[in-house]
Design a protein around this motif. Structure first.
Motif, mmCIF file in Angstrom:
data_model
loop_
_atom_site.group_PDB
_atom_site.id
_atom_site.type_symbol
_atom_site.label_atom_id
_atom_site.label_comp_id
_atom_site.label_asym_id
_atom_site.label_seq_id
_atom_site.Cartn_x
_atom_site.Cartn_y
_atom_site.Cartn_z
ATOM 1 N N ASN A 22 -16.064 3.186 -35.993
ATOM 2 C CA ASN A 22 -15.373 3.356 -37.273
ATOM 3 C C ASN A 22 -16.221 2.896 -38.461
ATOM 4 O O ASN A 22 -15.697 2.709 -39.560
ATOM 5 N N GLY A 23 -17.517 2.674 -38.234
ATOM 6 C CA GLY A 23 -18.430 2.397 -39.337
ATOM 7 C C GLY A 23 -18.779 0.942 -39.587
ATOM 8 O O GLY A 23 -19.527 0.638 -40.520
ATOM 9 N N MET A 24 -18.265 0.036 -38.791
ATOM 10 C CA MET A 24 -18.561 -1.377 -39.002
ATOM 11 C C MET A 24 -19.945 -1.710 -38.433
ATOM 12 O O MET A 24 -20.331 -1.169 -37.404
ATOM 13 N N VAL A 25 -20.700 -2.588 -39.088
ATOM 14 C CA VAL A 25 -21.987 -3.028 -38.555
ATOM 15 C C VAL A 25 -21.737 -3.957 -37.365
ATOM 16 O O VAL A 25 -20.697 -4.608 -37.281
ATOM 17 N N TYR A 26 -22.706 -4.017 -36.450
ATOM 18 C CA TYR A 26 -22.474 -4.720 -35.188
ATOM 19 C C TYR A 26 -22.126 -6.196 -35.350
ATOM 20 O O TYR A 26 -21.275 -6.705 -34.638
ATOM 21 N N ARG A 27 -22.742 -6.885 -36.303
ATOM 22 C CA ARG A 27 -22.429 -8.311 -36.451
ATOM 23 C C ARG A 27 -20.961 -8.502 -36.842
ATOM 24 O O ARG A 27 -20.265 -9.349 -36.279
ATOM 25 N N ASP A 28 -20.489 -7.726 -37.811
ATOM 26 C CA ASP A 28 -19.088 -7.822 -38.215
ATOM 27 C C ASP A 28 -18.165 -7.416 -37.071
ATOM 28 O O ASP A 28 -17.119 -8.034 -36.859
ATOM 29 N N ALA A 29 -18.555 -6.374 -36.334
ATOM 30 C CA ALA A 29 -17.749 -5.909 -35.207
ATOM 31 C C ALA A 29 -17.644 -6.996 -34.134
ATOM 32 O O ALA A 29 -16.555 -7.223 -33.573
ATOM 33 N N ILE A 30 -18.740 -7.685 -33.860
ATOM 34 C CA ILE A 30 -18.741 -8.764 -32.863
ATOM 35 C C ILE A 30 -17.816 -9.889 -33.311
ATOM 36 O O ILE A 30 -16.988 -10.379 -32.540
ATOM 37 N N GLU A 31 -17.946 -10.308 -34.562
ATOM 38 C CA GLU A 31 -17.130 -11.428 -35.053
ATOM 39 C C GLU A 31 -15.644 -11.072 -35.090
ATOM 40 O O GLU A 31 -14.805 -11.875 -34.678
#
Length: 145
Positions: A22-31
Motif C-alpha cells: 500500500n505504499g509504505m516504506v519498509y521501516r515504517d511498515a516494520i514499526e
C-alpha cells in the motif's frame, strides 16, 4: 515453541508486506506491524532497531569493528538467550523470535543501500544462526522494497 508466537511472527511479516504493498516504506511498515501485532514483537523490533543504530553510528565502538554484523548478532544473543553467554535475566524468548530480530537488523542495515537485498542476504550468509529463516524474512521485506 509457543504456537501463538509463531502465528504472531507470521502475522507480523504479512502485515509488513501488506503495508508495503500500500505504499509504505519498509521501516515504517516494520514499526507499524510490530505495534499492531503486539506481544513480544515490538520489543524484538525495538532491540533490533537499536542495534542497527549502534552499528551505523560513526562514534559507536560497534561501528568501528571490522566484523560488526557478527558482533551485533552476538551481542543481541547476550541480551536474549543462552545461545552465546548467560544473560543477567533470562527471558521467554525463543530462537524464532531471536531470528525475527536478527532479520530486522539485516533489513535495516542494508535496505537503503543500492542492491540492498543482495547485500543483506550476503551479510546474512556470512553470519551464524538460522541463515535460511533469516533469508526468507529478508526476501519478504526487501524483495518488495
Amino acid at each position: 515453541m509457543n504456537r501463538s508466537n509463531e502465528e504472531a511472527i507470521e502475522q507480523f511479516y504479512t502485515l509488513v508486506e501488506e503495508y508495503m504493498d500500500n505504499g509504505m516504506v519498509y521501516r515504517d511498515a516494520i514499526e507499524l506491524a510490530a505495534v499492531t501485532v503486539g506481544g513480544l514483537i515490538p520489543a524484538k523490533v525495538s532491540q533490533a532497531m537499536a542495534k542497527y543504530q549502534e552499528a551505523i553510528h560513526p562514534q559507536s565502538q560497534l561501528s568501528q569493528e571490522e566484523n560488526k554484523d557478527a558482533l551485533a548478532l552476538l551481542s543481541m544473543g547476550v541480551l536474549w538467550d543462552n545461545t552465546y553467554f548467560s544473560p543477567i535475566e533470562p527471558d521467554e524468548t525463543t530462537p524464532l523470535e531471536n531470528t525475527l530480530a536478527e532479520s530486522v537488523y539485516f533489513i535495516m542495515k542494508y535496505g537503503r543501500e543500492e542492491e540492498g537485498l543482495a547485500k543483506a542476504l550476503e551479510a546474512n550468509t556470512a553470519n551464524e544462526g538460522d541463515v535460511a529463516l533469516r533469508a526468507k524474512a529478508i526476501r519478504r521485506v526487501l524483495g518488495k522494497a
